[in-house]
Design a protein around this motif. Structure first.
Motif, PDB file in Angstrom:
ATOM      1  N   LEU A  34       0.349   2.235  -3.803  1.00 41.89           N
ATOM      2  CA  LEU A  34      -0.856   3.061  -3.720  1.00 41.89           C
ATOM      3  C   LEU A  34      -0.578   4.437  -3.138  1.00 41.89           C
ATOM      4  O   LEU A  34      -1.462   5.298  -3.134  1.00 41.89           O
ATOM      5  N   GLY A  75       0.811  -1.216   0.000  1.00 45.32           N
ATOM      6  CA  GLY A  75       0.000   0.000   0.000  1.00 45.32           C
ATOM      7  C   GLY A  75       0.840   1.259   0.000  1.00 45.32           C
ATOM      8  O   GLY A  75       0.503   2.255  -0.652  1.00 45.32           O
ATOM      9  N   ARG A 107      -6.866   2.394  -4.076  1.00 45.56           N
ATOM     10  CA  ARG A 107      -7.199   2.012  -2.702  1.00 45.56           C
ATOM     11  C   ARG A 107      -8.518   1.242  -2.623  1.00 45.56           C
ATOM     12  O   ARG A 107      -8.588   0.187  -1.977  1.00 45.56           O
ATOM     13  N   GLU A 146      -2.905   3.966   6.848  1.00 41.97           N
ATOM     14  CA  GLU A 146      -3.894   3.692   5.804  1.00 41.97           C
ATOM     15  C   GLU A 146      -3.655   2.337   5.154  1.00 41.97           C
ATOM     16  O   GLU A 146      -4.607   1.601   4.857  1.00 41.97           O
ATOM     17  N   SER A 147      -2.397   1.990   4.952  1.00 41.29           N
ATOM     18  CA  SER A 147      -2.078   0.696   4.356  1.00 41.29           C
ATOM     19  C   SER A 147      -2.482  -0.448   5.278  1.00 41.29           C
ATOM     20  O   SER A 147      -2.980  -1.493   4.830  1.00 41.29           O
ATOM     21  N   LEU A 184      -0.112   5.231   0.022  1.00 43.38           N
ATOM     22  CA  LEU A 184      -0.822   5.424   1.279  1.00 43.38           C
ATOM     23  C   LEU A 184       0.168   5.562   2.433  1.00 43.38           C
ATOM     24  O   LEU A 184       1.337   5.193   2.330  1.00 43.38           O
ATOM     25  N   LEU A 242      -6.104  -1.642   4.953  1.00 42.58           N
ATOM     26  CA  LEU A 242      -6.593  -2.273   3.730  1.00 42.58           C
ATOM     27  C   LEU A 242      -7.248  -3.621   4.002  1.00 42.58           C
ATOM     28  O   LEU A 242      -8.141  -4.062   3.266  1.00 42.58           O
TER      29      LEU A 242
END
Length: 421
Positions: A262, A258, A320, A268-269, A264, A272
């Motif tokens: 992504l 992530g 995401r 935030e990762s 992130l 997921l």
């Protein structure tokens, strides 16, 4: 050949109160293990800066599981029909492992911390497989798949309990936080014994007889498995290694994926996987009921297909939202495996006196995979790049699907315990 020749009597039904007690027992031990996995790395970081060394020490429990569980499974198989069955091993083990676990935050040096970690991991592995084998002791053969669905739902709830203890207690008192899981474990085991103890004398009433080949040691069980000309059980253990390895690799590498692909943050990762965790909890019981009609091996075959499809979704749309969809679909596919793999191996055991040993052999396959999977996928990612991580995992997943497809073709119906000679 997988056969239906010795199904439990048709009048056997899933006893929900018995299943609830078994779920409480498994919940008891998993609540400790989940908190261990969540908080012990942070405790080690007080003394060790190397993430690799922390990971190596956290892998001690897998090593102990491989070494200890087959032997303890064999020992408790010998005790299964004794007056109190496997329960003395569970009770003594729970009390003993609670002590080093609760002492972890009180240690003031790295050697003392490692000693507590090693003592807990060694003792807890001594009864971990034994607790999981209670399903086969108290639940009729044809109902074990359904029961395992409830057990896995209970296991998933322990993640929530562990998270709540971390969220609400750790920052206020680490010592109190480490005291809660072992206390909860002992209370849940006591409740499980209170519910199952009175049924102890009747627990095998719906089980096959104990006639059949006797084994002098776990090695005799392994030799019989290897010499089986059908190779069905070996293939099932290989499939277990592949599926468990790729799942653990995916869990281990999703957060850096992530961040690298992504864009992130670390937090935030880490989020997921949350929708997938919720999907796992919601799906496991329906999956167990469907699998019981479809057959365990064929169900895992379909689960492997769903797992691969989920990974391909994430690879095709690397953002995401779609990655969360991807993880959710893949998690549902893994849930099919988690519910059915151990049950399928039990059903293929030569007789019902070695089910604890077979639980230990399942641990050998899954724990070895959990150690090797992240390293294997990580090595491939080093070559292909993070953008291709989900595709790399899908390729390994496709091999797992092919393996279970081969196994499913050998099936003549629902996987069940073979005729006891």
């Amino acid at each position: 050949m997988i056969s239906d020749t010795a199904a439990a009597p048709p009048q056997a039904r899933l006893n929900r109160s018995v299943v609830l007690c078994v779920v409480l027992a498994v919940f008891a031990q998993e609540s400790v293990w989940n908190f261990y996995d969540a908080q012990v790395p942070a405790q080690l970081r007080d003394y060790i800066s190397s993430a690799g060394l922390v990971g190596l020490l956290m892998g001690l429990d897998n090593v102990f599981g491989v070494l200890v569980q087959p032997w303890m499974g064999f020992y408790t198989d010998r005790r299964a029909r004794a007056k109190r069955g496997r329960w003395p091993v569970i009770g003594v083990g729970a009390v003993l492992c609670a002590v080093p676990f609760a002492l972890i935050p009180w240690t003031d040096s790295l050697p003392a911390l490692i000693a507590c970690i090693a003592a807990f991991a060694l003792i807890a592995n001594g009864f971990k497989g034994t607790t999981e084998t209670l399903v086969s002791d108290y639940v009729a053969t044809t109902e074990r798949g359904k029961a395992q669905g409830f057990v896995m739902a209970g296991v998933s709830l322990t993640v929530i309990v562990s998270s709540l203890i971390s969220l609400l207690v750790v920052d206020r008192s680490v010592t109190l936080a480490f005291a809660i899981p072992p206390l909860l474990m002992l209370l849940m085991f006591a409740a499980a014994w209170a519910g199952l103890g009175r049924r102890h004398a009747q627990r095998f009433v719906n089980q096959p007889t104990a006639d059949g080949q006797d084994f002098g040691s776990p090695w005799d069980v392994v030799k019989e498995l290897i010499r089986d000309p059908s190779r069905t059980r070996l293939l099932l253990m290989l499939g277990t290694f592949c599926f468990a390895g790729m799942w653990n690799a995916l869990r281990s590498l999703t957060t850096p994926y992530g961040m690298e692909v992504l864009g992130l943050t670390r937090g935030e990762s880490g989020g997921l996987a949350l929708p997938g965790a919720i999907a796992f909890l919601v799906a496991v019981v329906p999956i167990a009921y469907v699998s019981n009609r479809l057959g365990q091996v064929k169900a895992i075959q379909h689960g492997a297909g769903v797992f691969v499809a989920g990974l391909l979704i994430g690879f095709a749309a690397p953002d995401r939202a779609m990655t969360m969809v991807s993880m959710t679909v893949a998690t549902v596919g893994y849930a099919v495996f988690a519910v059915n793999a151990l049950v399928a191996l039990w059903q293929l055991a030569p007789n019902n006196r070695v089910l604890g040993t077979y639980t230990g052999l399942y641990t050998v396959a899954s724990a070895s995979a959990m150690a090797a999977g992240p390293a294997l996928l990580g090595a491939v990612v080093d070559v292909t790049g993070w953008r291709f991580m989900l595709l790399d995992a899908a390729v390994f997943g496709a091999l797992t699907f092919a393996l279970f497809t081969r196994l499913a073709r050998r099936s003549t119906g629902r996987v069940s315990e073979p005729a006891v000679p």
